[in-house]
Design a protein around this motif. Structure first.
Motif, PDB file in Angstrom:
ATOM      1  N   GLU A  98     110.061 -53.800  43.750  1.00 18.00           N
ATOM      2  CA  GLU A  98     110.371 -52.429  44.130  1.00 18.00           C
ATOM      3  C   GLU A  98     110.696 -52.302  45.612  1.00 18.00           C
ATOM      4  O   GLU A  98     111.487 -51.469  46.014  1.00 18.00           O
ATOM      5  CB  GLU A  98     109.176 -51.520  43.803  1.00 18.00           C
ATOM      6  N   ASN A  99     110.068 -53.117  46.446  1.00 22.01           N
ATOM      7  CA  ASN A  99     110.286 -53.016  47.888  1.00 22.01           C
ATOM      8  C   ASN A  99     111.451 -53.859  48.381  1.00 22.01           C
ATOM      9  O   ASN A  99     111.817 -53.753  49.536  1.00 22.01           O
ATOM     10  CB  ASN A  99     109.024 -53.433  48.644  1.00 22.01           C
ATOM     11  N   SER A 100     111.987 -54.706  47.555  1.00 16.43           N
ATOM     12  CA  SER A 100     113.082 -55.558  48.008  1.00 16.43           C
ATOM     13  C   SER A 100     114.399 -54.812  47.899  1.00 16.43           C
ATOM     14  O   SER A 100     114.608 -53.998  47.025  1.00 16.43           O
ATOM     15  CB  SER A 100     113.129 -56.832  47.175  1.00 16.43           C
ATOM     16  N   ARG A 101     115.275 -55.102  48.850  1.00 13.34           N
ATOM     17  CA  ARG A 101     116.611 -54.518  48.787  1.00 13.34           C
ATOM     18  C   ARG A 101     117.600 -55.608  49.177  1.00 13.34           C
ATOM     19  O   ARG A 101     117.231 -56.551  49.883  1.00 13.34           O
ATOM     20  CB  ARG A 101     116.653 -53.263  49.645  1.00 13.34           C
ATOM     21  N   PRO A 102     118.806 -55.480  48.737  1.00 10.63           N
ATOM     22  CA  PRO A 102     119.786 -56.518  49.066  1.00 10.63           C
ATOM     23  C   PRO A 102     119.921 -56.677  50.583  1.00 10.63           C
ATOM     24  O   PRO A 102     119.731 -55.735  51.345  1.00 10.63           O
ATOM     25  CB  PRO A 102     121.088 -55.997  48.456  1.00 10.63           C
ATOM     26  N   GLU A 103     120.236 -57.880  50.996  1.00  9.73           N
ATOM     27  CA  GLU A 103     120.330 -58.199  52.415  1.00  9.73           C
ATOM     28  C   GLU A 103     121.423 -57.415  53.134  1.00  9.73           C
ATOM     29  O   GLU A 103     121.283 -57.073  54.287  1.00  9.73           O
ATOM     30  CB  GLU A 103     120.595 -59.702  52.587  1.00  9.73           C
ATOM     31  N   ASP A 104     122.530 -57.102  52.470  1.00  9.37           N
ATOM     32  CA  ASP A 104     123.637 -56.434  53.139  1.00  9.37           C
ATOM     33  C   ASP A 104     123.482 -54.909  53.173  1.00  9.37           C
ATOM     34  O   ASP A 104     124.221 -54.240  53.864  1.00  9.37           O
ATOM     35  CB  ASP A 104     124.963 -56.806  52.480  1.00  9.37           C
ATOM     36  N   GLU A 105     122.499 -54.371  52.487  1.00  8.76           N
ATOM     37  CA  GLU A 105     122.303 -52.924  52.471  1.00  8.76           C
ATOM     38  C   GLU A 105     121.453 -52.514  53.681  1.00  8.76           C
ATOM     39  O   GLU A 105     120.410 -53.074  53.956  1.00  8.76           O
ATOM     40  CB  GLU A 105     121.586 -52.515  51.184  1.00  8.76           C
ATOM     41  N   GLU A 106     121.946 -51.512  54.419  1.00 11.72           N
ATOM     42  CA  GLU A 106     121.217 -51.022  55.580  1.00 11.72           C
ATOM     43  C   GLU A 106     120.162 -50.016  55.143  1.00 11.72           C
ATOM     44  O   GLU A 106     120.330 -49.338  54.141  1.00 11.72           O
ATOM     45  CB  GLU A 106     122.186 -50.374  56.558  1.00 11.72           C
ATOM     46  N   PRO A 107     119.092 -49.899  55.907  1.00 15.45           N
ATOM     47  CA  PRO A 107     118.074 -48.910  55.546  1.00 15.45           C
ATOM     48  C   PRO A 107     118.633 -47.499  55.682  1.00 15.45           C
ATOM     49  O   PRO A 107     119.513 -47.249  56.509  1.00 15.45           O
ATOM     50  CB  PRO A 107     116.951 -49.160  56.550  1.00 15.45           C
ATOM     51  N   PRO A 108     118.131 -46.569  54.910  1.00 13.12           N
ATOM     52  CA  PRO A 108     118.655 -45.201  54.989  1.00 13.12           C
ATOM     53  C   PRO A 108     118.307 -44.543  56.325  1.00 13.12           C
ATOM     54  O   PRO A 108     117.296 -44.862  56.940  1.00 13.12           O
ATOM     55  CB  PRO A 108     117.956 -44.485  53.827  1.00 13.12           C
ATOM     56  N   GLU A 109     119.186 -43.655  56.762  1.00 14.12           N
ATOM     57  CA  GLU A 109     118.949 -42.917  57.999  1.00 14.12           C
ATOM     58  C   GLU A 109     117.781 -41.960  57.787  1.00 14.12           C
ATOM     59  O   GLU A 109     117.667 -41.336  56.744  1.00 14.12           O
ATOM     60  CB  GLU A 109     120.199 -42.119  58.383  1.00 14.12           C
ATOM     61  N   PRO A 110     116.916 -41.828  58.772  1.00 15.99           N
ATOM     62  CA  PRO A 110     115.816 -40.879  58.608  1.00 15.99           C
ATOM     63  C   PRO A 110     116.338 -39.451  58.592  1.00 15.99           C
ATOM     64  O   PRO A 110     117.209 -39.086  59.390  1.00 15.99           O
ATOM     65  CB  PRO A 110     114.931 -41.129  59.832  1.00 15.99           C
ATOM     66  N   ALA A 111     115.820 -38.666  57.684  1.00 13.89           N
ATOM     67  CA  ALA A 111     116.236 -37.276  57.570  1.00 13.89           C
ATOM     68  C   ALA A 111     115.458 -36.423  58.560  1.00 13.89           C
ATOM     69  O   ALA A 111     114.396 -36.813  59.042  1.00 13.89           O
ATOM     70  CB  ALA A 111     115.993 -36.785  56.153  1.00 13.89           C
ATOM     71  N   LEU A 112     115.998 -35.260  58.856  1.00 13.73           N
ATOM     72  CA  LEU A 112     115.340 -34.346  59.785  1.00 13.73           C
ATOM     73  C   LEU A 112     114.008 -33.886  59.207  1.00 13.73           C
ATOM     74  O   LEU A 112     112.999 -33.909  59.881  1.00 13.73           O
ATOM     75  CB  LEU A 112     116.251 -33.152  60.064  1.00 13.73           C
ATOM     76  N   GLY A 113     113.994 -33.498  57.983  1.00 11.38           N
ATOM     77  CA  GLY A 113     112.767 -33.095  57.314  1.00 11.38           C
ATOM     78  C   GLY A 113     112.230 -31.768  57.799  1.00 11.38           C
ATOM     79  O   GLY A 113     112.709 -31.205  58.783  1.00 11.38           O
ATOM     80  N   PRO A 114     111.231 -31.270  57.109  1.00 14.11           N
ATOM     81  CA  PRO A 114     110.693 -29.957  57.470  1.00 14.11           C
ATOM     82  C   PRO A 114     109.991 -29.930  58.826  1.00 14.11           C
ATOM     83  O   PRO A 114     110.036 -28.919  59.520  1.00 14.11           O
ATOM     84  CB  PRO A 114     109.712 -29.639  56.351  1.00 14.11           C
ATOM     85  N   LEU A 115     109.380 -31.022  59.229  1.00 16.89           N
ATOM     86  CA  LEU A 115     108.706 -31.061  60.530  1.00 16.89           C
ATOM     87  C   LEU A 115     109.727 -30.921  61.657  1.00 16.89           C
ATOM     88  O   LEU A 115     109.581 -30.084  62.552  1.00 16.89           O
ATOM     89  CB  LEU A 115     107.906 -32.346  60.684  1.00 16.89           C
ATOM     90  N   GLY A 116     110.757 -31.716  61.627  1.00 19.49           N
ATOM     91  CA  GLY A 116     111.805 -31.642  62.648  1.00 19.49           C
ATOM     92  C   GLY A 116     112.549 -30.329  62.617  1.00 19.49           C
ATOM     93  O   GLY A 116     112.902 -29.762  63.659  1.00 19.49           O
ATOM     94  N   PHE A 117     112.763 -29.806  61.410  1.00 20.69           N
ATOM     95  CA  PHE A 117     113.449 -28.533  61.282  1.00 20.69           C
ATOM     96  C   PHE A 117     112.596 -27.410  61.869  1.00 20.69           C
ATOM     97  O   PHE A 117     113.112 -26.504  62.522  1.00 20.69           O
ATOM     98  CB  PHE A 117     113.773 -28.264  59.811  1.00 20.69           C
ATOM     99  N   GLY A 118     111.279 -27.473  61.657  1.00 18.88           N
ATOM    100  CA  GLY A 118     110.390 -26.477  62.243  1.00 18.88           C
ATOM    101  C   GLY A 118     110.417 -26.501  63.758  1.00 18.88           C
ATOM    102  O   GLY A 118     110.396 -25.459  64.413  1.00 18.88           O
ATOM    103  N   ILE A 119     110.480 -27.696  64.322  1.00 19.11           N
ATOM    104  CA  ILE A 119     110.555 -27.822  65.778  1.00 19.11           C
ATOM    105  C   ILE A 119     111.883 -27.266  66.283  1.00 19.11           C
ATOM    106  O   ILE A 119     111.929 -26.521  67.265  1.00 19.11           O
ATOM    107  CB  ILE A 119     110.396 -29.295  66.203  1.00 19.11           C
ATOM    108  N   LEU A 120     112.971 -27.622  65.600  1.00 15.56           N
ATOM    109  CA  LEU A 120     114.297 -27.192  66.047  1.00 15.56           C
ATOM    110  C   LEU A 120     114.550 -25.708  65.833  1.00 15.56           C
ATOM    111  O   LEU A 120     115.447 -25.146  66.451  1.00 15.56           O
ATOM    112  CB  LEU A 120     115.380 -28.008  65.342  1.00 15.56           C
TER     113      LEU A 120
END
Length: 108
Positions: free
Chosen positions: A4-26
């Motif tokens: 479940e934790n393995s991913r192909p070598e050529d795939e980049e990790p996903p970009e972190p989303a802003l999320g509710p915490l960051g949105f609350g700050i902004l």
């Protein structure tokens, strides 16, 4: 490594989303700055905004703080409320710095 934790070598990790915490700050800090700085400027300077004088100046912050605390206590909205509380801290820190800076430039 588990499958479940393995991913192909050529795939980049996903970009972190802003999320509710960051949105609350902004949203939190700019909303307070818009109320305390933007509205008086838009309506002709500080003298035209008599509702933000004296003790009544703390009413919007009290309402904001109460709403942020209610959101922070509820599990579904805890990150949004935490972001608003952090935004209030940023507003206080930067606003205090601006206030002290302007007072330091005044001459007696």
């Amino acid at each position: 490594m588990s499958r479940e934790n393995s991913r192909p070598e050529d795939e980049e990790p996903p970009e972190p989303a802003l999320g509710p915490l960051g949105f609350g700050i902004l949203v939190g800090a700019p909303a307070l700055y818009a109320l305390y700085v933007g509205v008086p400027i838009a309506f002709g300077g500080p003298s035209s905004m008599r509702f933000l004088t004296g003790p009544s100046a703390f009413i919007p912050i009290a309402v904001y703080l109460l709403a942020a605390m209610v959101l922070a206590v509820r599990p579904r909205t805890s990150r949004w409320g935490a972001g608003l509380l952090i935004g209030l801290g940023i507003f206080t820190l930067l606003g205090g710095g601006l206030c002290v800076g302007s007072l330091a430039q005044m001459r007696a």
